[in-house]
Design a protein around this motif. Structure first.
Motif, short mmCIF file in Angstrom:
data_model
loop_
_atom_site.label_atom_id
_atom_site.label_comp_id
_atom_site.label_asym_id
_atom_site.label_seq_id
_atom_site.Cartn_x
_atom_site.Cartn_y
_atom_site.Cartn_z
N LYS A 1 0.89 -1.07 0.04
CA LYS A 1 0.02 0.24 0.11
C LYS A 1 0.77 1.16 0.05
N CYS A 2 1.77 1.37 0.90
CA CYS A 2 2.89 2.37 0.99
C CYS A 2 3.20 2.62 -0.48
N ILE A 3 3.77 1.52 -1.02
CA ILE A 3 4.45 1.64 -2.45
C ILE A 3 3.49 2.38 -3.41
N VAL A 4 2.29 1.85 -3.25
CA VAL A 4 1.48 2.11 -4.11
C VAL A 4 0.97 3.46 -4.31
N ASP A 5 0.87 3.87 -2.81
CA ASP A 5 0.48 5.36 -2.50
C ASP A 5 1.67 6.62 -2.92
N ASN A 6 2.91 5.89 -2.71
CA ASN A 6 4.00 6.90 -3.18
C ASN A 6 4.05 6.83 -4.85
N LEU A 7 3.64 5.73 -5.38
CA LEU A 7 3.67 5.88 -7.06
C LEU A 7 2.54 6.69 -7.32
N GLU A 8 1.48 6.90 -7.01
CA GLU A 8 0.29 7.55 -7.16
C GLU A 8 0.71 9.35 -7.08
N ASN A 9 1.40 9.42 -6.21
CA ASN A 9 1.87 11.01 -5.78
C ASN A 9 2.88 11.49 -6.75
#
Length: 190
Positions: A182-190
């Motif tokens: 989730k952290c990786i996905v969240d960071n990629l979306e930003n």
């Protein structure tokens, strides 16, 4: 016991690919001493190499003997693997884990584990040259193991008993994996 004391002995192997696979199984567990009852010139090295891959050096350094008694003469214990019991067979057999515990205190001398021909296994005469018998528990519906699989199981148990550190992984909980993802996905979306 150290892994350097262990020698795997293949008695009259028929199939070069099984020899190559046995070399690979040995090297996976840090066991490098191979002895073969047979003539090196009767085997096609290219076929051995096909399945040995990066363990081909075990084949290249293998020792060849004409008999079991000759191959085990310098050993302090010789264990013959078998799935069959009988009058001329060992009266008692141990499982690989039990054997590993028995040999763990041995500090000097070679420890031999013998594996028979792929079709016939060890003969009664070959087992007579052994000091103990090892059996691997299998299904009664299909009890015969492939040679390299039997070598892998025995080598694994011996390696585990030495407390040698092998590669592996540290188990991670699914919760931690989901949080990290989730952290990786969240960071990629930003």
């Amino acid at each position: 016991m150290t892994l350097d004391q262990i020698c795997i002995i293949l008695c009259r192997p028929d199939e070069e690919r099984n020899i190559g696979s046995a070399c690979r199984a040995m090297k996976n567990m840090g066991i490098t001493h191979l002895r073969i009852i047979g003539d090196k010139n009767s085997y096609d090295e290219n076929k051995v190499k096909t399945l040995a891959l990066h363990a081909f050096d075990i084949w290249e350094n293998a020792q060849f003997f004409s008999s079991v008694s000759e191959a085990v003469s310098d050993c302090v214990i010789a264990a013959g693997t078998t799935r069959r019991r009988g009058k001329k067979r060992k009266e008692w057999l141990v499982y690989p884990q039990e054997f590993a515990k028995q040999v763990k205190p041995i500090k000097k001398g070679s420890i031999a584990i013998l594996f028979g021909n792929e079709r016939t296994g060890l003969t009664d005469e070959e087992l007579q040259d052994c000091t103990v018998g090892i059996t691997i528990a299998t299904s009664k519906d299909f009890p015969s193991l492939n040679l390299s699989h039997a070598v892998q199981i025995i080598c694994y148990e011996l390696a585990q008993s030495t407390n040698v550190q092998f590669t592996g992984y540290t188990p991670v909980s699914l919760e931690r994996i989901h949080k990290t993802s989730k952290c990786i996905v969240d960071n990629l979306e930003n």
